[in-house]
Design an enzyme around this catalytic site. Structure first.
Site, PDB file in Angstrom:
ATOM      1  N   GLU A 111      17.479 -31.294 -47.822  1.00 58.25           N
ATOM      2  CA  GLU A 111      18.314 -32.170 -48.654  1.00 58.25           C
ATOM      3  C   GLU A 111      17.507 -33.266 -49.335  1.00 58.25           C
ATOM      4  OE1 GLU A 111      21.086 -32.221 -45.155  1.00 58.25           O
ATOM      5  OE2 GLU A 111      22.520 -32.643 -46.744  1.00 58.25           O
ATOM      6  N   GLU A 131      22.955 -26.577 -40.951  1.00 57.16           N
ATOM      7  CA  GLU A 131      23.707 -27.562 -40.151  1.00 57.16           C
ATOM      8  C   GLU A 131      24.928 -26.954 -39.466  1.00 57.16           C
ATOM      9  OE1 GLU A 131      22.379 -28.220 -43.076  1.00 57.16           O
ATOM     10  OE2 GLU A 131      21.662 -30.300 -43.198  1.00 57.16           O
TER      11      GLU A 131
HETATM   12  C1  LIG Z   1      21.957 -34.857 -42.025  1.00 59.12           C
HETATM   13  C2  LIG Z   1      21.472 -33.455 -41.899  1.00 59.12           C
HETATM   14  O1  LIG Z   1      22.193 -32.689 -42.806  1.00 59.12           O
HETATM   15  C3  LIG Z   1      21.605 -32.989 -40.518  1.00 59.12           C
HETATM   16  C4  LIG Z   1      20.465 -32.138 -40.104  1.00 59.12           C
HETATM   17  O2  LIG Z   1      19.451 -32.036 -40.729  1.00 59.12           O
HETATM   18  S1  LIG Z   1      20.654 -31.322 -38.645  1.00 59.12           S
HETATM   19  C5  LIG Z   1      19.184 -30.396 -38.445  1.00 59.12           C
HETATM   20  C6  LIG Z   1      19.170 -29.156 -39.245  1.00 59.12           C
HETATM   21  N1  LIG Z   1      18.004 -28.398 -38.928  1.00 59.12           N
HETATM   22  C7  LIG Z   1      18.037 -27.339 -38.102  1.00 59.12           C
HETATM   23  O3  LIG Z   1      19.069 -26.925 -37.644  1.00 59.12           O
HETATM   24  C8  LIG Z   1      16.710 -26.699 -37.783  1.00 59.12           C
HETATM   25  C9  LIG Z   1      16.600 -26.489 -36.305  1.00 59.12           C
HETATM   26  N2  LIG Z   1      15.310 -25.955 -35.933  1.00 59.12           N
HETATM   27  C10 LIG Z   1      15.014 -24.656 -36.069  1.00 59.12           C
HETATM   28  O4  LIG Z   1      15.732 -23.867 -36.630  1.00 59.12           O
HETATM   29  C11 LIG Z   1      13.720 -24.194 -35.458  1.00 59.12           C
HETATM   30  O5  LIG Z   1      13.411 -25.082 -34.424  1.00 59.12           O
HETATM   31  C12 LIG Z   1      12.535 -24.147 -36.452  1.00 59.12           C
HETATM   32  C13 LIG Z   1      12.771 -23.021 -37.451  1.00 59.12           C
HETATM   33  C14 LIG Z   1      12.375 -25.460 -37.168  1.00 59.12           C
HETATM   34  C15 LIG Z   1      11.232 -23.887 -35.678  1.00 59.12           C
HETATM   35  O6  LIG Z   1      11.392 -22.743 -34.886  1.00 59.12           O
HETATM   36  P1  LIG Z   1      10.258 -22.271 -33.843  1.00 59.12           P
HETATM   37  O7  LIG Z   1       8.960 -22.251 -34.539  1.00 59.12           O
HETATM   38  O8  LIG Z   1      10.755 -21.047 -33.200  1.00 59.12           O
HETATM   39  O9  LIG Z   1      10.130 -23.441 -32.789  1.00 59.12           O
HETATM   40  P2  LIG Z   1      11.241 -24.090 -31.860  1.00 59.12           P
HETATM   41  O10 LIG Z   1      10.865 -23.834 -30.456  1.00 59.12           O
HETATM   42  O11 LIG Z   1      12.611 -23.735 -32.290  1.00 59.12           O
HETATM   43  O12 LIG Z   1      11.041 -25.636 -32.201  1.00 59.12           O
HETATM   44  C16 LIG Z   1       9.842 -26.310 -31.848  1.00 59.12           C
HETATM   45  C17 LIG Z   1      10.215 -27.644 -31.232  1.00 59.12           C
HETATM   46  O13 LIG Z   1      10.781 -28.466 -32.265  1.00 59.12           O
HETATM   47  C18 LIG Z   1      12.053 -28.954 -31.850  1.00 59.12           C
HETATM   48  N3  LIG Z   1      12.907 -29.038 -33.046  1.00 59.12           N
HETATM   49  C19 LIG Z   1      13.093 -28.106 -33.987  1.00 59.12           C
HETATM   50  N4  LIG Z   1      13.914 -28.577 -34.950  1.00 59.12           N
HETATM   51  C20 LIG Z   1      14.233 -29.841 -34.587  1.00 59.12           C
HETATM   52  C21 LIG Z   1      15.045 -30.845 -35.170  1.00 59.12           C
HETATM   53  N5  LIG Z   1      15.657 -30.696 -36.346  1.00 59.12           N
HETATM   54  N6  LIG Z   1      15.175 -32.003 -34.503  1.00 59.12           N
HETATM   55  C22 LIG Z   1      14.548 -32.219 -33.320  1.00 59.12           C
HETATM   56  N7  LIG Z   1      13.751 -31.296 -32.738  1.00 59.12           N
HETATM   57  C23 LIG Z   1      13.602 -30.125 -33.365  1.00 59.12           C
HETATM   58  C24 LIG Z   1      12.557 -27.920 -30.852  1.00 59.12           C
HETATM   59  O14 LIG Z   1      13.518 -28.473 -29.997  1.00 59.12           O
HETATM   60  C25 LIG Z   1      11.271 -27.521 -30.143  1.00 59.12           C
HETATM   61  O15 LIG Z   1      11.022 -28.514 -29.195  1.00 59.12           O
HETATM   62  P3  LIG Z   1      10.328 -28.110 -27.787  1.00 59.12           P
HETATM   63  O16 LIG Z   1       9.014 -27.501 -28.129  1.00 59.12           O
HETATM   64  O17 LIG Z   1      10.247 -29.416 -27.086  1.00 59.12           O
HETATM   65  O18 LIG Z   1      11.256 -27.126 -27.116  1.00 59.12           O
END
Ligand SMILES: C[C@H](O)CC(=O)SCCNC(=O)CCNC(=O)[C@H](O)C(C)(C)COP(=O)(O)OP(=O)(O)OC[C@H]1O[C@@H](n2cnc3c(N)ncnc32)[C@H](O)[C@@H]1OP(=O)(O)O
Length: 723
Positions: A111, A131
């Site tokens: 975003e 999200e």
């Molecule tokens: C206002 C906004 O609109 C609201 C938002 O943005 S909400 C957030 C939206 N973003 C998401 O949903 C993305 C979530 N993350 C993912 O899909 C996946 O973690 C990824 C594709 C970034 C990486 O995947 P991958 O390489 O398999 O690693 P993965 O094990 O999942 O993540 C690595 C570490 O980062 C952390 N992490 C990933 N995304 C994170 C996030 N958005 N916030 C905090 N921690 C996060 C994981 O918890 C993990 O921590 P750990 O090693 O302590 O267990």
């Protein structure tokens, strides 16, 4: 570097480069957002700066808002004014901004990029707004800007599915302006920023664009269709509707009005249990790979390079498929040439299916298949790192195999069994290799189902548990390490599921009504009776006997499953069970089931005053079936069968299809409150005492103590320490 931050650097030609820094994924922690705001304000105000580039540290742009903050703060933890001011500074501050994106731009990260005046990314980058999979909606303007960049229909699809798009697709959609090699990312982004600053390229402000939006009547049709689809797919979920409401406001009344609506909708979604449940599952799933006393004691995991699978049946061929897909060499052993060929053919068919579904190329499938070899002998077993036995559930056969394995395998090879019912100690009882014997319980189909239940005994070495965890990660499963007991964790916790449903039928409820309530209203992929038909009534009866032996105090024996067995209505495999099946495996209700139901009710003769079938609500049915499951989960936690309660949440979601939006079985109970679960179970225990079934509902010690101490069931050891 200290904590989440943004770093500002002035580059040549007056370009300020702001770098997001918060390893491992540059999550937008409030501190980082504040720092980004300060950097932007400084750059926008500086006379030396002509244009701004925002990028991410460590080869990643950003994975979005820091999800951990959601668990610490109410209302989503997002400061609306910071967010508003930030996006305004990015989008229509005095100097243009360009996003230089690598790796990922997800959620709030995407975003921020959408608010920039242009976007450049590298090949392999994934961009999206996932999200909704966290029970919220885009909250940094994504509901408004994405439709204006990629079109309304595509934007709705991207948000509702939470699926990111590739760099190539993003370029085609207009989500990014250029895809360039890694080495050129920053220089191209800087040049684009200068081109805009100098007026060579038009400065676009996404929020005010309308060129990709369809005329209002068409837009409303698209939104209403998306709403209807989303209701059909998951009628229990409110947040997709809230997301589409924000989109609606934006297309009908303009981007600014849409932003206001988005904030309202975001706050509402963030206050719902769905959001708490999905965030819980997000972290719980990542935490399963951290096991106390195994992953925290300095041991190094040994990856599995070569694997032998004994048995080429459905499970063995599935395990082999999952392994060759990630580059592991697989040796499949069978007892004769015909069975071996059938096993190899199954692997081939699994791979062919993946090609057909577009999940892999033919070349990759050929390469995967070339990694399998078949054998009828043990001669090559001395070369493998791990063996997984996947033969029929026959104790003496398994014991013979493990005695052979001890002789033919390397002394450090891991010896695993895929049993789902037999005590792992018994499997290895005739060997002296107990320290490297472990359960690797896959769920069918093994190459598709995401969970791997790793069963350690008191003798399994830490190294072997660690290596099997590593193998689980290699084959891209979510591993859950559990202790050795009847049914292990997953099947044991779920044995009361079908049992409760059968008891309800014996009390007068219609099995098809129960299935509808559990599937359509609660959200399981299928109800208990449809599941029974999938598994097979013969297997159900066999497994039921082992639970009766292990837990006689809390097993209810209904004549329903026995009746099906007697009538050879074993489920899908015989064409009829609770349902009858047409040639497309479609389940339809079958009036011929009624005599079996009647006979079971006559034998049971259960009538509980105040609990008549006709007076039971949807909520009653759901809780009657699932609260004993929660209760068994509590026993599993107390006995230390799972490393942490949240492992049961993950296992229930990934293996049983318990709705993720309810948080898994223990989190769901906590959201309802342990005291409420306890109260209902106790009431049923009293109600059913006269018919000798109090034990089916009697609250477990762990549940009792958690309630008394006023702590959550998910607190685990904290509860145990108060026992
Ligand atoms: C206002 C906004 O609109 C609201 C938002 O943005 S909400 C957030 C939206 N973003 C998401 O949903 C993305 C979530 N993350 C993912 O899909 C996946 O973690 C990824 C594709 C970034 C990486 O995947 P991958 O390489 O398999 O690693 P993965 O094990 O999942 O993540 C690595 C570490 O980062 C952390 N992490 C990933 N995304 C994170 C996030 N958005 N916030 C905090 N921690 C996060 C994981 O918890 C993990 O921590 P750990 O090693 O302590 O267990």
């Amino acid at each position: 570097m200290s904590g989440p931050t943004a770093a500002l650097q002035l580059h040549d030609h007056g370009v300020a480069v702001i770098t997001l820094q918060n390893p491992p994924v540059n999550a937008l922690h409030p501190k980082l957002l504040e720092s980004l705001f300060t950097c932007l304000a400084e750059a926008q105000a500086s006379r030396e700066v002509k244009a701004i580039v925002i990028t991410g540290d460590g080869g990643l742009f950003s994975a979005g808002f820091d999800i951990a903050v959601f668990t610490q703060q109410s209302g989503g933890g997002i400061d609306r004014t910071v967010n508003d001011k930030l996006c305004t500074l990015v989008e229509d501050g005095p100097k243009p901004t360009v996003a230089a994106i690598e790796g990922i731009a997800l959620g709030g990260g995407c975003e921020v990029a959408l608010a920039c005046n242009a976007r450049v990314c590298t090949p392999g980058t994934k961009l999206g707004l996932p999200e909704l999979q966290l029970g919220i909606l885009p909250g940094f303007g994504g509901t408004q800007r994405l439709p204006r960049l990629v079109g309304l229909q595509k934007a709705c699809e991207m948000m509702l599915t939470s699926q990111p798009v590739t760099a190539q697709a993003a370029a085609q959609l207009g989500l990014v302006d250029a895809v360039v090699p890694h080495d050129e990312l920053l220089s191209v982004a800087k040049q684009v920023a200068l081109d805009i600053a100098d007026g060579r390229t038009a400065r676009l402000m996404t929020l005010y664009r309308t060129d990709k939006l369809p005329p209002l009547p068409e837009a409303l049709m698209i939104i209403n269709f998306a709403k209807a689809q989303s209701t059909k797919r998951a009628p229990q979920l409110r947040h997709p509707q809230l997301c589409l409401d924000a989109v609606h406001t934006g297309v009908a009344f303009g981007g600014q009005a849409g932003l206001v609506k988005e904030q309202e909708a975001f706050a509402e979604a963030a206050s719902l249990d769905t959001h708490k449940a999905l965030v819980h599952i997000f972290f719980a799933q990542r935490a399963t790979k951290r096991v106390k006393g195994v992953t925290d004691c300095g041991l190094a995991a040994r990856p599995v390079k070569s694997l032998a699978v004994i048995g080429g049946g459905l499970m063995g061929s599935g395990i082999a498929t999952a392994s060759v897909l990630v580059g592991i060499q697989v040796l499949m052993k069978e007892v004769n040439a015909q069975f071996l060929q059938a096993g190899l053919d199954r692997i081939k068919a699994n791979l062919r299916n993946r090609v057909k579904k577009g999940k892999m190329s033919q070349d990759a499938a050929d390469a995967a298949l070339a990694r399998v070899s078949g054998t009828l002998e043990y001669t090559q077993f001395s070369e493998v790192d791990m063996v997984i036995e996947a033969v029929i559930e026959d104790v003496s056969l398994k014991q013979r195999i493990f005695t052979d394995l001890e002789k033919v395998c390397r002394p450090d090879a891991i010896l695993a069994t895929n049993t789902s019912t037999i005590d792992i100690d018994v499997v290895g009882a005739k060997t002296r290799a107990a320290d490297r014997i472990i359960g690797a319980h896959f769920f069918s189909p093994a190459h598709v189902m995401p969970l791997l239940e790793i069963v350690r005994t008191s003798k399994t070495s830490k190294q072997v548990v660690l290596d099997t965890l590593e193998y689980g990660s290699q084959i891209r499963k979510t591993p859950v390490v559990v202790g050795n007991c009847t049914g292990f964790a997953v099947n044991r916790v779920f044995f009361p599921y079908t049992q409760g449903a059968c008891l309800l039928v014996d009390m007068g409820l219609d099995p098809y009504v129960i299935d509808k309530v559990i599937a359509q209203q609660f959200g399981m992929p299928m109800g208990p009776f449809r599941l029974s038909d999938l598994v097979g009534a013969d297997i159900g009866m066999h497994v039921g006997k082992s639970y009766l032996e292990a837990f006689p105090d809390r097993v209810y024996v209904s004549k329903l499953i026995m009746g099906l067995n007697a009538a050879n209505r074993l489920g899908e495999k015989t064409g009829q069970g609770f349902y009858k099946f047409d040639s497309n495996r479609r389940a339809v209700q079958d009036p011929a089931l009624q005599p079996i139901v009647d006979a079971s009710r006559r034998a049971a003769r259960i009538s509980i005053p105040g609990l008549e079938a006709s007076s039971m609500t949807v909520r009653d049915i759901v809780e009657f079936i699932f609260f004993p499951v929660v209760n068994e989960g509590c026993r599993v936690i107390e006995e230390g069968i799972v490393d942490k309660p949240a492992d049961l949440d993950v296992a229930s979601v990934l293996a049983m299809g318990f709705p993720a939006f309810r948080g898994g079985i223990i989190k769901w109970a906590d959201l309802l409150s342990a005291a409420y679960v306890h109260k209902r179970l106790q009431r049923w225990a009293d109600d059913f005492a006269p018919v000798g079934l109090a034990g089916v509902f009697k609250p477990s010690r762990y549940l009792e103590k958690a309630c008394a101490a006023g702590v959550q069931l998910g607190a685990g050891v904290n509860v145990s320490s108060q026992l």
